[in-house]
Design a protein around this motif. Structure first.
Motif, PDB file in Angstrom:
ATOM      1  N   GLY A   1       1.840   6.699  -6.864  1.00  0.00           N
ATOM      2  CA  GLY A   1       0.786   7.647  -7.215  1.00  0.00           C
ATOM      3  C   GLY A   1       1.215   9.082  -6.971  1.00  0.00           C
ATOM      4  O   GLY A   1       0.941   9.970  -7.782  1.00  0.00           O
ATOM      5  N   LEU A   2       1.905   9.317  -5.873  1.00  0.00           N
ATOM      6  CA  LEU A   2       2.392  10.658  -5.578  1.00  0.00           C
ATOM      7  C   LEU A   2       3.434  11.088  -6.613  1.00  0.00           C
ATOM      8  O   LEU A   2       3.400  12.220  -7.103  1.00  0.00           O
ATOM      9  CB  LEU A   2       2.991  10.703  -4.174  1.00  0.00           C
ATOM     10  CG  LEU A   2       3.545  12.046  -3.719  1.00  0.00           C
ATOM     11  CD1 LEU A   2       2.432  13.081  -3.648  1.00  0.00           C
ATOM     12  CD2 LEU A   2       4.228  11.913  -2.378  1.00  0.00           C
TER      13      LEU A   2
ATOM     14  N   ALA B   1       1.671  11.958  -9.844  1.00  0.00           N
ATOM     15  CA  ALA B   1       0.968  13.237  -9.751  1.00  0.00           C
ATOM     16  C   ALA B   1       1.946  14.397  -9.855  1.00  0.00           C
ATOM     17  O   ALA B   1       1.677  15.389 -10.544  1.00  0.00           O
ATOM     18  CB  ALA B   1       0.189  13.312  -8.442  1.00  0.00           C
ATOM     19  N   VAL B   2       3.097  14.283  -9.189  1.00  0.00           N
ATOM     20  CA  VAL B   2       4.104  15.350  -9.256  1.00  0.00           C
ATOM     21  C   VAL B   2       4.612  15.498 -10.681  1.00  0.00           C
ATOM     22  O   VAL B   2       4.780  16.613 -11.183  1.00  0.00           O
ATOM     23  CB  VAL B   2       5.257  15.064  -8.267  1.00  0.00           C
ATOM     24  CG1 VAL B   2       6.433  15.987  -8.517  1.00  0.00           C
ATOM     25  CG2 VAL B   2       4.773  15.183  -6.839  1.00  0.00           C
ATOM     26  N   LYS B   3       4.836  14.376 -11.381  1.00  0.00           N
ATOM     27  CA  LYS B   3       5.315  14.426 -12.764  1.00  0.00           C
ATOM     28  C   LYS B   3       4.282  15.098 -13.664  1.00  0.00           C
ATOM     29  O   LYS B   3       4.627  15.926 -14.501  1.00  0.00           O
ATOM     30  CB  LYS B   3       5.615  13.022 -13.270  1.00  0.00           C
ATOM     31  CG  LYS B   3       6.133  12.986 -14.701  1.00  0.00           C
ATOM     32  CD  LYS B   3       6.367  11.566 -15.169  1.00  0.00           C
ATOM     33  CE  LYS B   3       6.901  11.468 -16.559  1.00  0.00           C
ATOM     34  NZ  LYS B   3       6.253  12.243 -17.568  1.00  0.00           N
TER      35      LYS B   3
ATOM     36  N   ILE C   1       0.839  -1.193   0.000  1.00  0.00           N
ATOM     37  CA  ILE C   1       0.000   0.000   0.000  1.00  0.00           C
ATOM     38  C   ILE C   1       0.877   1.247   0.000  1.00  0.00           C
ATOM     39  O   ILE C   1       0.607   2.213  -0.725  1.00  0.00           O
ATOM     40  CB  ILE C   1      -0.950  -0.011   1.212  1.00  0.00           C
ATOM     41  CG1 ILE C   1      -1.964  -1.140   1.062  1.00  0.00           C
ATOM     42  CG2 ILE C   1      -1.653   1.326   1.386  1.00  0.00           C
ATOM     43  CD1 ILE C   1      -2.873  -1.328   2.236  1.00  0.00           C
ATOM     44  N   ILE C   2       1.937   1.233   0.784  1.00  0.00           N
ATOM     45  CA  ILE C   2       2.838   2.389   0.835  1.00  0.00           C
ATOM     46  C   ILE C   2       3.509   2.578  -0.527  1.00  0.00           C
ATOM     47  O   ILE C   2       3.673   3.706  -0.996  1.00  0.00           O
ATOM     48  CB  ILE C   2       3.871   2.210   1.960  1.00  0.00           C
ATOM     49  CG1 ILE C   2       3.154   2.223   3.302  1.00  0.00           C
ATOM     50  CG2 ILE C   2       4.931   3.300   1.913  1.00  0.00           C
ATOM     51  CD1 ILE C   2       4.007   1.852   4.483  1.00  0.00           C
ATOM     52  N   GLY C   3       3.894   1.481  -1.175  1.00  0.00           N
ATOM     53  CA  GLY C   3       4.490   1.569  -2.502  1.00  0.00           C
ATOM     54  C   GLY C   3       3.540   2.164  -3.523  1.00  0.00           C
ATOM     55  O   GLY C   3       3.928   2.998  -4.346  1.00  0.00           O
TER      56      GLY C   3
END
Length: 60
Positions: free
Chosen positions: A46-47, A50-52, A39-41
């Protein structure tokens, strides 16, 4: 005129049905459900995505 009453009755029936259906509690998770680093991966990926995307859109 009958179409107006039909829509009102249908809406009323829908509202009554959704109250009955949503009143049931969801089943509890099975005991010993493994919540590991996957889940952390996924959150990290996903983060990063989103930043990209934000960075790519700001160049335009």
């Amino acid at each position: 005129m009958a179409n107006k009453y039909f829509k009102a009755i249908l809406l009323f029936a829908f509202l009554l049905t959704t109250n009955v259906v949503s009143a049931q509690a969801p089943p509890p998770p099975p005991p010993g459900l493994p919540i590991d680093g996957g889940i952390i991966g996924l959150l990290a990926l996903g983060l990063g995505y989103a930043v990209k995307k934000i960075h790519d859109n700001s160049k335009k």
